[in-house]
Design an enzyme around this catalytic site. Structure first.
Site, PDB file in Angstrom:
ATOM      1  N   LYS A 170       0.861  -1.185   0.000  1.00 55.38           N
ATOM      2  CA  LYS A 170       0.000   0.000   0.000  1.00 55.38           C
ATOM      3  C   LYS A 170       0.890   1.224   0.000  1.00 55.38           C
ATOM      4  O   LYS A 170       1.956   1.233   0.622  1.00 55.38           O
ATOM      5  CB  LYS A 170      -0.905   0.024   1.239  1.00 55.38           C
ATOM      6  CG  LYS A 170      -1.650   1.337   1.444  1.00 55.38           C
ATOM      7  CD  LYS A 170      -2.252   1.460   2.831  1.00 55.38           C
ATOM      8  CE  LYS A 170      -2.776   2.863   3.078  1.00 55.38           C
ATOM      9  NZ  LYS A 170      -3.345   3.035   4.428  1.00 55.38           N
ATOM     10  N   GLU A 223      -7.834  12.951  12.532  1.00 59.09           N
ATOM     11  CA  GLU A 223      -7.033  11.795  12.967  1.00 59.09           C
ATOM     12  C   GLU A 223      -6.104  12.150  14.122  1.00 59.09           C
ATOM     13  O   GLU A 223      -5.190  12.974  13.969  1.00 59.09           O
ATOM     14  CB  GLU A 223      -6.218  11.244  11.798  1.00 59.09           C
ATOM     15  CG  GLU A 223      -5.555   9.911  12.109  1.00 59.09           C
ATOM     16  CD  GLU A 223      -5.319   9.058  10.874  1.00 59.09           C
ATOM     17  OE1 GLU A 223      -4.767   7.954  11.013  1.00 59.09           O
ATOM     18  OE2 GLU A 223      -5.705   9.487   9.770  1.00 59.09           O
ATOM     19  N   GLU A 252      -7.005  -1.372   3.236  1.00 58.39           N
ATOM     20  CA  GLU A 252      -6.254  -0.151   3.521  1.00 58.39           C
ATOM     21  C   GLU A 252      -6.291   0.158   5.020  1.00 58.39           C
ATOM     22  O   GLU A 252      -5.280   0.529   5.624  1.00 58.39           O
ATOM     23  CB  GLU A 252      -6.858   1.009   2.726  1.00 58.39           C
ATOM     24  CG  GLU A 252      -6.162   2.336   2.929  1.00 58.39           C
ATOM     25  CD  GLU A 252      -6.874   3.470   2.226  1.00 58.39           C
ATOM     26  OE1 GLU A 252      -6.617   4.637   2.602  1.00 58.39           O
ATOM     27  OE2 GLU A 252      -7.691   3.211   1.317  1.00 58.39           O
ATOM     28  N   GLU A 269     -11.463  11.387  -4.748  1.00 52.29           N
ATOM     29  CA  GLU A 269     -11.304  11.394  -3.297  1.00 52.29           C
ATOM     30  C   GLU A 269     -10.466  12.592  -2.846  1.00 52.29           C
ATOM     31  O   GLU A 269     -10.784  13.245  -1.849  1.00 52.29           O
ATOM     32  CB  GLU A 269     -10.655  10.094  -2.822  1.00 52.29           C
ATOM     33  CG  GLU A 269     -10.467  10.029  -1.308  1.00 52.29           C
ATOM     34  CD  GLU A 269      -9.919   8.700  -0.829  1.00 52.29           C
ATOM     35  OE1 GLU A 269      -9.142   8.702   0.138  1.00 52.29           O
ATOM     36  OE2 GLU A 269     -10.275   7.658  -1.424  1.00 52.29           O
TER      37      GLU A 269
END
Length: 440
Positions: free
Chosen positions: A186, A233, A286, A423
């Protein structure tokens, strides 16, 4: 090396005050936008301005050098704290470059003034150096003043960033090729957009922060040395011997348009985007990578590490995220800053394996991220504090007349390049809205 030499004495005084209303209105309009500091969520937190002492660091040792400097500051500080709450007394605000190779310096700074509020308790902290006198105005008098231009946005215009939007699917496609070849599992890629003051003046950050706080109250609205944003986050929170971390990875936009975007493109059978998110193999993979990287980083520091078996859906005004909250009891004695260093970079903003993903980022992104996606937050005199990941943000240029705003996304084998571009456009909405470039 410190940006300003340490004094022989650093005197800190925190007193309780009645702080009501919007904390951001207390920031004087004439303050240099790069000297504004902010950490707010749901209206509570801290705002501050001015610089008492500051250190700038760079390279692989940027975290360790900043922590060594902070240890010296704590030793020489004379603190009078009548509040004794998280964020009162001696506190430094910091933001760190994503990459050790970045030309952008990391910074840790102690403001001259901090206005805070938590659970109804308000306070004001002043910091003076050596034998400087305390400010003549009583804290209550200072709080009576309000920024008259807090709702006045500067006129700005947007221009393409390092990689124009139309070329982004090509960049993502090359990353997918690296993944399918087995070079990496990833990788998280980011792009920037440039925003300039239309008249060449300084871009003021207080109105930008105000709009971020109003629209994205559930996130952490931050400002440190010209880096401003609203991150969903939490990299790590350390308080009372307990560490917490929130992992976000996996995103889908929300709203009426998303509701009718089914995998088959059938508008007669809309699927709730939250259901699509929790059943998406791409997004779940992910997310799992990101959670695993945080667990591995926290494990040496924590006992009784609690890791939920499945993520939940975090709802924000523009998007839904897959989210996991982890908690653990500290056993290593590390400060919040040291924990942030240990957790950075997580798979949520780099990829996995870390070294391979970092190499792909350096090859394909074509830009220096600066302090975007690096740790941002604060640390107090006990070592406790909050450190988020600098997402949904922009960074002022040194001349303060322009800034770069950023957005990124995790790329895995199943990623669709055009969907990844979409996105990033959704994630750019936060800063475009805050700057007056997006009205929705």
């Amino acid at each position: 090396m410190p940006s300003n030499p340490l004094p022989s004495r650093l005197r800190v005084r925190t007193v309780p005050v009645d702080v009501t209303g919007d904390l951001l209105t207390r920031i004087p309009d004439e303050v240099d936008p790069r000297e504004v500091v902010t950490w707010l969520r749901e209206g509570d937190g801290m705002v501050g301005w001015g610089r008492a002492v500051t250190v700038r660091t760079s390279g692989p040792a940027r975290f360790a050098d900043a922590e060594s400097w902070w240890d010296r500051v704590r030793e020489l500080a004379e603190v009078e704290d009548e509040v004794r709450d998280a964020g009162s007394g001696l506190v430094a605000f910091g933001s760190f470059a994503y990459s050790p190779a970045s030309a952008d310096e990391s910074v840790l700074t102690v403001p001259r003034v901090v206005v805070g509020r938590r659970d109804g308790q308000g306070w004001v902290t002043h910091v003076v150096l050596d034998d400087e006198p305390w400010p003549p105005a009583h804290p209550a008098e200072m709080l009576a003043r309000s920024n008259p231009r807090i709702d006045e946005l500067d006129p700005v215009v947007e221009t393409p960033g390092t990689v124009p939007a139309e070329r982004w699917p090509e960049v993502v496609g090359r990353a997918v090729e690296r993944i399918t070849s087995g070079a990496v599992e990833k990788v998280v890629l980011a792009r920037d957009v440039t925003v300039r003051h239309r008249d060449g003046d300084v871009v003021r950050v207080a109105p930008v922060l105000e709009r971020l706080q109003r629209r994205y109250a559930a996130t952490w609205t931050f400002a440190v040395d010209g880096l401003v944003g609203a991150t969903p986050e939490m990299l790590v929170r350390l308080q009372g011997g307990r560490a917490r971390s929130r992992v976000l990875a996996g995103t889908i936009r929300r709203g009426a348009a998303a509701l009718h975007e089914t995998p088959q493109g059938d508008p007669e059978h809309p699927v709730d985007p939250r259901l699509r998110l929790v059943s998406s193999e791409k997004d779940l993979d992910e997310h799992a990578y990101a959670v695993r990287s945080v667990v591995e980083a926290l494990a040496p520091h924590c006992s009784d590490l609690q890791v939920p078996t499945a993520p939940y859906v975090l709802e924000l005004p523009d998007v839904y995220h897959l989210a996991t909250d982890l908690t653990g009891r500290m056993r290593s004695g590390a400060t919040s800053l040291r924990l942030a260093a240990a957790l950075h970079p997580s798979a949520a903003i780099c990829g996995t394996p870390t070294a391979a993903a970092a190499a792909v980022i350096a090859e394909l992104e074509g830009m220096d991220r600066g302090r975007y996606s690096g740790p941002v937050g604060w640390v107090d005199g006990d070592g406790d504090g909050d450190w988020g990941i600098a997402l949904r943000c922009g960074e002022l240029a040194p001349d303060r007349r322009s800034l770069r705003i950023f957005a990124g996304g995790g790329i895995v084998a199943a990623s669709n390049p055009h969907a990844e571009l979409a996105e990033t456009e959704v994630k750019l909405t936060a800063m475009r809205h805050a700057l007056g470039l997006a009205t929705r």
